[in-house]
Design a protein around this motif. Structure first.
Motif, PDB file in Angstrom:
ATOM      1  N   GLU A   1       3.085   9.445 -10.452  1.00 28.86           N
ATOM      2  CA  GLU A   1       2.322   9.304 -11.692  1.00 28.86           C
ATOM      3  C   GLU A   1       1.304  10.426 -11.857  1.00 28.86           C
ATOM      4  O   GLU A   1       0.962  10.801 -12.984  1.00 28.86           O
ATOM      5  N   GLU A   2       0.832  10.972 -10.756  1.00 28.80           N
ATOM      6  CA  GLU A   2      -0.119  12.084 -10.798  1.00 28.80           C
ATOM      7  C   GLU A   2       0.597  13.438 -10.843  1.00 28.80           C
ATOM      8  O   GLU A   2      -0.013  14.483 -10.618  1.00 28.80           O
ATOM      9  N   ASN A   3       1.894  13.393 -11.127  1.00 31.09           N
ATOM     10  CA  ASN A   3       2.691  14.610 -11.339  1.00 31.09           C
ATOM     11  C   ASN A   3       2.873  15.456 -10.082  1.00 31.09           C
ATOM     12  O   ASN A   3       3.053  16.673 -10.157  1.00 31.09           O
ATOM     13  N   PHE A   4       2.849  14.821  -8.921  1.00 29.88           N
ATOM     14  CA  PHE A   4       3.201  15.544  -7.707  1.00 29.88           C
ATOM     15  C   PHE A   4       4.716  15.739  -7.687  1.00 29.88           C
ATOM     16  O   PHE A   4       5.475  14.770  -7.765  1.00 29.88           O
ATOM     17  N   THR A   5       5.157  16.977  -7.597  1.00 30.31           N
ATOM     18  CA  THR A   5       6.596  17.278  -7.690  1.00 30.31           C
ATOM     19  C   THR A   5       7.227  17.585  -6.342  1.00 30.31           C
ATOM     20  O   THR A   5       8.421  17.884  -6.271  1.00 30.31           O
ATOM     21  N   GLY A   6       6.426  17.522  -5.281  1.00 29.72           N
ATOM     22  CA  GLY A   6       6.966  17.819  -3.960  1.00 29.72           C
ATOM     23  C   GLY A   6       7.786  16.669  -3.397  1.00 29.72           C
ATOM     24  O   GLY A   6       8.120  15.703  -4.082  1.00 29.72           O
TER      25      GLY A   6
ATOM     26  N   ALA B   1      -5.668   6.497  -1.686  1.00 32.94           N
ATOM     27  CA  ALA B   1      -5.301   7.449  -0.646  1.00 32.94           C
ATOM     28  C   ALA B   1      -4.368   8.522  -1.197  1.00 32.94           C
ATOM     29  O   ALA B   1      -4.485   9.703  -0.842  1.00 32.94           O
ATOM     30  N   ALA B   2      -3.440   8.127  -2.067  1.00 31.85           N
ATOM     31  CA  ALA B   2      -2.515   9.102  -2.655  1.00 31.85           C
ATOM     32  C   ALA B   2      -3.278  10.157  -3.441  1.00 31.85           C
ATOM     33  O   ALA B   2      -2.985  11.359  -3.349  1.00 31.85           O
ATOM     34  N   ARG B   3      -4.278   9.758  -4.201  1.00 34.21           N
ATOM     35  CA  ARG B   3      -5.067  10.722  -4.982  1.00 34.21           C
ATOM     36  C   ARG B   3      -5.875  11.632  -4.061  1.00 34.21           C
ATOM     37  O   ARG B   3      -6.033  12.827  -4.333  1.00 34.21           O
ATOM     38  N   ALA B   4      -6.377  11.061  -2.971  1.00 36.56           N
ATOM     39  CA  ALA B   4      -7.104  11.893  -2.018  1.00 36.56           C
ATOM     40  C   ALA B   4      -6.172  12.908  -1.364  1.00 36.56           C
ATOM     41  O   ALA B   4      -6.559  14.058  -1.112  1.00 36.56           O
ATOM     42  N   MET B   5      -4.940  12.515  -1.087  1.00 41.18           N
ATOM     43  CA  MET B   5      -3.959  13.442  -0.525  1.00 41.18           C
ATOM     44  C   MET B   5      -3.700  14.615  -1.474  1.00 41.18           C
ATOM     45  O   MET B   5      -3.397  15.727  -1.038  1.00 41.18           O
ATOM     46  N   LEU B   6      -3.821  14.355  -2.762  1.00 36.48           N
ATOM     47  CA  LEU B   6      -3.610  15.401  -3.774  1.00 36.48           C
ATOM     48  C   LEU B   6      -4.830  16.301  -3.943  1.00 36.48           C
ATOM     49  O   LEU B   6      -4.794  17.254  -4.727  1.00 36.48           O
ATOM     50  N   GLY B   7      -5.903  15.991  -3.225  1.00 31.19           N
ATOM     51  CA  GLY B   7      -7.093  16.821  -3.333  1.00 31.19           C
ATOM     52  C   GLY B   7      -8.100  16.336  -4.342  1.00 31.19           C
ATOM     53  O   GLY B   7      -9.097  17.016  -4.596  1.00 31.19           O
TER      54      GLY B   7
ATOM     55  N   ALA C   1       0.831  -1.206   0.000  1.00 28.96           N
ATOM     56  CA  ALA C   1       0.000   0.000   0.000  1.00 28.96           C
ATOM     57  C   ALA C   1       0.864   1.254   0.000  1.00 28.96           C
ATOM     58  O   ALA C   1       0.615   2.194  -0.766  1.00 28.96           O
ATOM     59  N   GLY C   2       1.887   1.283   0.844  1.00 26.06           N
ATOM     60  CA  GLY C   2       2.759   2.451   0.901  1.00 26.06           C
ATOM     61  C   GLY C   2       3.535   2.670  -0.374  1.00 26.06           C
ATOM     62  O   GLY C   2       3.641   3.801  -0.876  1.00 26.06           O
ATOM     63  N   ALA C   3       4.079   1.580  -0.940  1.00 28.50           N
ATOM     64  CA  ALA C   3       4.858   1.706  -2.172  1.00 28.50           C
ATOM     65  C   ALA C   3       3.997   2.151  -3.340  1.00 28.50           C
ATOM     66  O   ALA C   3       4.416   2.983  -4.161  1.00 28.50           O
ATOM     67  N   LYS C   4       2.784   1.615  -3.443  1.00 24.32           N
ATOM     68  CA  LYS C   4       1.888   2.009  -4.529  1.00 24.32           C
ATOM     69  C   LYS C   4       1.388   3.440  -4.354  1.00 24.32           C
ATOM     70  O   LYS C   4       1.133   4.141  -5.337  1.00 24.32           O
ATOM     71  N   ALA C   5       1.254   3.886  -3.123  1.00 26.99           N
ATOM     72  CA  ALA C   5       0.880   5.272  -2.893  1.00 26.99           C
ATOM     73  C   ALA C   5       1.980   6.205  -3.387  1.00 26.99           C
ATOM     74  O   ALA C   5       1.714   7.215  -4.057  1.00 26.99           O
TER      75      ALA C   5
END
Length: 432
Positions: free
Chosen positions: A33-38, A325-331, A23-27
């Motif tokens: 993949e969603e272009n988060f650059t932070g 969860a990763a997508r939700a973190m991105l808003g 789960a953590g690695a896929k997040a």
């Protein structure tokens, strides 16, 4: 799972992931993949890079898969994608006010959004003798390494006739039993329920697994549990059951389930589900703190067709909830509502299970195909309540998971005669 796309660059933000499993690695992968650059930081308390757990009781345990094949990504992937790894370091506390996580070595890591993918840990037997050499659990790669040594004769040639005693006839217990018998190791399974997988499948399908394993030489003792483990020269020698049996043992595997690792969340004051059974999250996998999310085995989510919040410990949940969860973190707008799914391989039987229908929730089991046909053992079992499909198990029948899950999601009563008829396409029963 419904997703509304919202692209957020986030160059000045830090997303922190606690948990070095699937789960953590896929997040982490999804954030890039969603272009988060932070900044993306992944913390794992094992020294291993993130790996998948299903092979630990299947091909890796059998020696059919190399060690490197269990890793989610090649080790170099993390540096290439600017994922900062802190391996072998447990997270010990969350300071929600300061938005920091403290690690075991004293380091403090900041976060703008935090994902708890802390997983689960094996339940302990809690009986005399568990400190003897030869008592095993199976949750981590190191556990699989030790158990594989036992199954390949690593405890010494004078013990070859003694069985591996498995406490618990759940998925892990049965998969290890199958691996052990494939390698020629005698196996005895001790289970307090009246049959294998009883609390998941009930007695009807449980009988199929009893027959399958007995055909391969597994000995079962149902309706009892281990009372003590006795040793000789510091090694496991026998077990004592609550009904008075003394059984010789080469080694003992505790396969009595897992409990979510929620202590970090609880200490931080996050809401837990039920009596501590997972970290409570909403449909977007957000906890009671809007900056903190949870995924995988530790998260308790609402399931389609099931009451309340429940944890799903299986591989597919980790695979899908981490990215959600990763997508939700991105808003992004996320609704995590996947039907629980599980797969298993035991001897020459491959199976998939979708849904949730423990004893007490269903009133009928409908079969498509015959579980008594030992030569083929090809069938689908459906668990129904009020004519509605709650769950389905397909054994050696493939490409039916989609239609089975559609039946579960529809919530509509089905024609039981048509459901049992192999000539009727399952997709036609789910309606629009």
């Amino acid at each position: 799972m419904a997703v509304g796309r919202q692209c957020v660059d986030g160059a000045n933000r830090t997303f922190l992931i606690i948990g070095g499993g699937l789960a953590g690695a896929k997040a982490a992968q999804t954030l890039r993949e969603e272009n988060f650059t932070g900044r993306v930081i992944l913390v794992g308390d094992e020294h291993e890079h993130p790996y998948e757990r299903p092979p630990l009781s299947k091909d890796y345990l059998l020696g059919r898969a190399e060690r490197g094949s269990v890793y989610v990504h090649e080790p170099a992937w993390y540096a290439h994608h600017r994922i900062e790894l802190h391996l072998g370091q447990p997270a010990v506390s969350i300071d929600r006010a300061a938005r920091e996580v403290r690690l075991g070595d004293g380091a403090r890591l900041p976060y703008d959004a935090l994902l708890l993918a802390t997983g689960a840990e094996p339940r302990r037997l809690g009986i005399p003798g568990t400190d003897l050499a030869g008592v095993h659990h199976l949750r981590r790669l190191a556990h699989a390494d030790h158990l594989r040594g036992v199954l390949t004769g690593g405890v010494g040639p004078d013990r070859d006739g003694d069985p591996l005693v498995i406490a618990g006839a759940g998925w892990i217990g049965l998969e290890v039993a199958a691996a052990a018998r494939t390698l020629g190791v005698p196996v005895t399974v001790v289970e307090p329920a009246p049959g294998p997988l009883h609390h998941v499948l009930g007695p009807e399908a449980g009988e199929v697994f009893t027959a399958l394993h007995r055909e391969h030489g597994v000995t079962f003792h149902f309706g009892t549990r281990l009372r003590a483990i006795h040793g000789r020269d510091g090694m496991v020698a026998e077990v004592l059951t609550e009904d008075g049996r003394r059984l010789p043992a080469r080694a003992v595997l505790a396969a009595i389930g897992a409990k979510p690792r929620t202590s970090l969340a609880a200490a931080a004051g996050l809401e837990l589900a039920g009596e501590g059974d997972g970290i409570a999250v909403d449909a977007s996998l957000r906890t009671s703190d809007p900056r903190i999310f949870a995924a995988g085995d530790a998260a308790a989510v609402a399931l389609p067709g099931a009451p309340g919040h429940r944890r799903v410990e299986h591989w597919a949940n980790a695979l899908n909830s981490g990215p959600a969860a990763a997508r939700a973190m991105l808003g992004q707008k996320v609704t995590y509502d996947r039907v629980p799914y599980f797969f298993s391989d035991q001897y020459d039987a491959g199976l998939e299970y979708s849904g949730w229908a423990p004893p007490g929730t269903y009133d009928r089991v409908v079969w498509r195909g015959s579980p008594q046909d030992v030569a083929k053992r090809e069938f689908i079992a459906f668990w129904l309540a009020g004519g509605r499909v709650l769950a389905g198990l397909n054994m050696n029948v493939w490409d039916v998971t989609g239609p089975i899950q559609a039946l579960i999601r529809s919530g509509r009563p089905v024609d039981e005669k048509a459901l049992a008829d192999p000539e009727v396409p399952l997709a036609s029963l789910a309606g629009d």
